[in-house]
Design a protein around this motif. Sequence first.
Motif, PDB file in Angstrom:
ATOM      1  N   MET A   1      22.838 -67.663  41.507  1.00  0.00           N
ATOM      2  CA  MET A   1      21.541 -68.147  41.128  1.00  0.00           C
ATOM      3  C   MET A   1      21.465 -68.160  39.600  1.00  0.00           C
ATOM      4  O   MET A   1      21.764 -67.183  38.946  1.00  0.00           O
ATOM      5  N   ALA A   2      21.070 -69.271  39.030  1.00  0.00           N
ATOM      6  CA  ALA A   2      20.954 -69.402  37.577  1.00  0.00           C
ATOM      7  C   ALA A   2      19.686 -68.715  37.092  1.00  0.00           C
ATOM      8  O   ALA A   2      18.646 -68.765  37.748  1.00  0.00           O
ATOM      9  N   THR A   3      19.789 -68.078  35.940  1.00  0.00           N
ATOM     10  CA  THR A   3      18.623 -67.432  35.368  1.00  0.00           C
ATOM     11  C   THR A   3      18.016 -68.327  34.305  1.00  0.00           C
ATOM     12  O   THR A   3      18.729 -69.050  33.604  1.00  0.00           O
ATOM     13  N   LYS A   4      16.715 -68.264  34.174  1.00  0.00           N
ATOM     14  CA  LYS A   4      16.024 -69.039  33.154  1.00  0.00           C
ATOM     15  C   LYS A   4      16.132 -68.301  31.821  1.00  0.00           C
ATOM     16  O   LYS A   4      16.106 -67.081  31.784  1.00  0.00           O
ATOM     17  N   PRO A   5      16.252 -69.046  30.724  1.00  0.00           N
ATOM     18  CA  PRO A   5      16.246 -68.375  29.413  1.00  0.00           C
ATOM     19  C   PRO A   5      14.889 -67.727  29.181  1.00  0.00           C
ATOM     20  O   PRO A   5      13.877 -68.160  29.728  1.00  0.00           O
ATOM     21  N   LEU A   6      14.905 -66.680  28.383  1.00  0.00           N
ATOM     22  CA  LEU A   6      13.650 -65.993  28.064  1.00  0.00           C
ATOM     23  C   LEU A   6      12.718 -66.930  27.320  1.00  0.00           C
ATOM     24  O   LEU A   6      13.127 -67.638  26.404  1.00  0.00           O
ATOM     25  N   GLU A   7      11.491 -66.934  27.728  1.00  0.00           N
ATOM     26  CA  GLU A   7      10.492 -67.737  27.046  1.00  0.00           C
ATOM     27  C   GLU A   7       9.752 -66.852  26.052  1.00  0.00           C
ATOM     28  O   GLU A   7       9.450 -65.702  26.340  1.00  0.00           O
ATOM     29  N   LEU A   8       9.475 -67.412  24.887  1.00  0.00           N
ATOM     30  CA  LEU A   8       8.734 -66.662  23.878  1.00  0.00           C
ATOM     31  C   LEU A   8       7.286 -66.518  24.314  1.00  0.00           C
ATOM     32  O   LEU A   8       6.703 -67.410  24.916  1.00  0.00           O
ATOM     33  N   GLN A   9       6.737 -65.375  24.000  1.00  0.00           N
ATOM     34  CA  GLN A   9       5.347 -65.081  24.322  1.00  0.00           C
ATOM     35  C   GLN A   9       4.507 -65.242  23.052  1.00  0.00           C
ATOM     36  O   GLN A   9       5.015 -65.121  21.945  1.00  0.00           O
ATOM     37  N   PRO A  10       3.212 -65.478  23.201  1.00  0.00           N
ATOM     38  CA  PRO A  10       2.352 -65.697  22.031  1.00  0.00           C
ATOM     39  C   PRO A  10       2.380 -64.567  20.997  1.00  0.00           C
ATOM     40  O   PRO A  10       2.245 -64.824  19.815  1.00  0.00           O
ATOM     41  N   ASP A  11       2.556 -63.333  21.441  1.00  0.00           N
ATOM     42  CA  ASP A  11       2.532 -62.205  20.509  1.00  0.00           C
ATOM     43  C   ASP A  11       3.899 -61.871  19.912  1.00  0.00           C
ATOM     44  O   ASP A  11       4.010 -60.935  19.119  1.00  0.00           O
ATOM     45  N   ASP A  12       4.950 -62.595  20.267  1.00  0.00           N
ATOM     46  CA  ASP A  12       6.288 -62.271  19.787  1.00  0.00           C
ATOM     47  C   ASP A  12       6.388 -62.282  18.261  1.00  0.00           C
ATOM     48  O   ASP A  12       7.034 -61.421  17.671  1.00  0.00           O
ATOM     49  N   GLY A  13       5.747 -63.243  17.626  1.00  0.00           N
ATOM     50  CA  GLY A  13       5.781 -63.299  16.165  1.00  0.00           C
ATOM     51  C   GLY A  13       5.106 -62.091  15.541  1.00  0.00           C
ATOM     52  O   GLY A  13       5.614 -61.507  14.580  1.00  0.00           O
ATOM     53  N   LYS A  14       4.001 -61.683  16.107  1.00  0.00           N
ATOM     54  CA  LYS A  14       3.255 -60.522  15.602  1.00  0.00           C
ATOM     55  C   LYS A  14       4.070 -59.240  15.789  1.00  0.00           C
ATOM     56  O   LYS A  14       4.168 -58.412  14.880  1.00  0.00           O
ATOM     57  N   VAL A  15       4.657 -59.070  16.958  1.00  0.00           N
ATOM     58  CA  VAL A  15       5.427 -57.867  17.262  1.00  0.00           C
ATOM     59  C   VAL A  15       6.667 -57.774  16.371  1.00  0.00           C
ATOM     60  O   VAL A  15       6.947 -56.726  15.784  1.00  0.00           O
ATOM     61  N   LEU A  16       7.393 -58.881  16.246  1.00  0.00           N
ATOM     62  CA  LEU A  16       8.602 -58.863  15.409  1.00  0.00           C
ATOM     63  C   LEU A  16       8.244 -58.668  13.943  1.00  0.00           C
ATOM     64  O   LEU A  16       8.930 -57.927  13.233  1.00  0.00           O
ATOM     65  N   THR A  17       7.167 -59.274  13.489  1.00  0.00           N
ATOM     66  CA  THR A  17       6.734 -59.096  12.104  1.00  0.00           C
ATOM     67  C   THR A  17       6.431 -57.634  11.818  1.00  0.00           C
ATOM     68  O   THR A  17       6.833 -57.090  10.781  1.00  0.00           O
ATOM     69  N   SER A  18       5.741 -56.990  12.737  1.00  0.00           N
ATOM     70  CA  SER A  18       5.420 -55.569  12.582  1.00  0.00           C
ATOM     71  C   SER A  18       6.697 -54.721  12.537  1.00  0.00           C
ATOM     72  O   SER A  18       6.820 -53.810  11.704  1.00  0.00           O
ATOM     73  N   ALA A  19       7.640 -55.022  13.399  1.00  0.00           N
ATOM     74  CA  ALA A  19       8.908 -54.277  13.415  1.00  0.00           C
ATOM     75  C   ALA A  19       9.671 -54.467  12.113  1.00  0.00           C
ATOM     76  O   ALA A  19      10.212 -53.504  11.553  1.00  0.00           O
ATOM     77  N   ILE A  20       9.694 -55.682  11.604  1.00  0.00           N
ATOM     78  CA  ILE A  20      10.415 -55.973  10.356  1.00  0.00           C
ATOM     79  C   ILE A  20       9.760 -55.257   9.184  1.00  0.00           C
ATOM     80  O   ILE A  20      10.447 -54.747   8.295  1.00  0.00           O
ATOM     81  N   ALA A  21       8.450 -55.197   9.169  1.00  0.00           N
ATOM     82  CA  ALA A  21       7.738 -54.480   8.098  1.00  0.00           C
ATOM     83  C   ALA A  21       8.129 -53.003   8.104  1.00  0.00           C
ATOM     84  O   ALA A  21       8.343 -52.394   7.052  1.00  0.00           O
ATOM     85  N   ARG A  22       8.232 -52.425   9.295  1.00  0.00           N
ATOM     86  CA  ARG A  22       8.620 -51.012   9.400  1.00  0.00           C
ATOM     87  C   ARG A  22      10.076 -50.808   8.978  1.00  0.00           C
ATOM     88  O   ARG A  22      10.402 -49.823   8.311  1.00  0.00           O
ATOM     89  N   ILE A  23      10.951 -51.721   9.354  1.00  0.00           N
ATOM     90  CA  ILE A  23      12.359 -51.628   8.950  1.00  0.00           C
ATOM     91  C   ILE A  23      12.455 -51.696   7.434  1.00  0.00           C
ATOM     92  O   ILE A  23      13.187 -50.921   6.814  1.00  0.00           O
ATOM     93  N   ALA A  24      11.729 -52.624   6.835  1.00  0.00           N
ATOM     94  CA  ALA A  24      11.745 -52.755   5.371  1.00  0.00           C
ATOM     95  C   ALA A  24      11.309 -51.458   4.710  1.00  0.00           C
ATOM     96  O   ALA A  24      11.884 -51.034   3.699  1.00  0.00           O
ATOM     97  N   GLU A  25      10.313 -50.812   5.292  1.00  0.00           N
ATOM     98  CA  GLU A  25       9.845 -49.538   4.748  1.00  0.00           C
ATOM     99  C   GLU A  25      10.902 -48.445   4.922  1.00  0.00           C
ATOM    100  O   GLU A  25      11.208 -47.715   3.987  1.00  0.00           O
ATOM    101  N   PHE A  26      11.458 -48.326   6.139  1.00  0.00           N
ATOM    102  CA  PHE A  26      12.485 -47.308   6.411  1.00  0.00           C
ATOM    103  C   PHE A  26      13.676 -47.447   5.465  1.00  0.00           C
ATOM    104  O   PHE A  26      14.204 -46.456   4.983  1.00  0.00           O
ATOM    105  N   TRP A  27      14.099 -48.675   5.252  1.00  0.00           N
ATOM    106  CA  TRP A  27      15.307 -48.920   4.459  1.00  0.00           C
ATOM    107  C   TRP A  27      15.018 -49.135   2.979  1.00  0.00           C
ATOM    108  O   TRP A  27      15.938 -49.309   2.185  1.00  0.00           O
ATOM    109  N   GLY A  28      13.762 -49.122   2.582  1.00  0.00           N
ATOM    110  CA  GLY A  28      13.420 -49.292   1.175  1.00  0.00           C
ATOM    111  C   GLY A  28      13.703 -50.694   0.649  1.00  0.00           C
ATOM    112  O   GLY A  28      14.043 -50.861  -0.520  1.00  0.00           O
ATOM    113  N   LEU A  29      13.528 -51.701   1.499  1.00  0.00           N
ATOM    114  CA  LEU A  29      13.760 -53.085   1.071  1.00  0.00           C
ATOM    115  C   LEU A  29      12.579 -53.569   0.237  1.00  0.00           C
ATOM    116  O   LEU A  29      11.424 -53.402   0.639  1.00  0.00           O
ATOM    117  N   THR A  30      12.875 -54.170  -0.872  1.00  0.00           N
ATOM    118  CA  THR A  30      11.828 -54.759  -1.705  1.00  0.00           C
ATOM    119  C   THR A  30      11.400 -56.096  -1.099  1.00  0.00           C
ATOM    120  O   THR A  30      12.103 -56.654  -0.251  1.00  0.00           O
TER     121      THR A  30
END
Length: 125
Positions: A1-30
């Motif tokens: 049985m073939a699987t469907k590719p993951l579909e993006l959800q409306p909040d994906d941009g918000k969630v990933l943006t928040s994660a990236i902001a935290r990574i930048a803080e953890f790693w001291g990225l300017t």
Amino acid sequence: MATKPLELQPDDGKVLTSAIARIAEFWGLTNPKLGAILGVSESTASRLRSGKAQLDPQSKSFEAAQFLLRLFRSLDALLGSDDMSARAWLTTANLDLDARPIDLVDSFKGLITVCDYVDAHRARV
């Protein structure tokens, strides 16, 4: 049985943006460094970090952010959630990569190379 590719959800941009902001803080990225990694301007990186903007799931910067998150998670698993060790690893010359990993991640090719390198070392553990 073939699987469907993951579909993006409306909040994906918000969630990933928040994660990236935290990574930048953890790693001291300017903002200029984060902008270079994501392929956005310094001011856009600043807005992303402050929550005034979010990554567009259809953009190249969203894809780069996914790889940055992958790198963070891989290093986190490899180094036992030690952010200082991850930061030190990123800023130390790596003989295998022939550069400091933090210098390579400014390009999409370099980001993928560093991700693949860390993932290969994780596979050994």
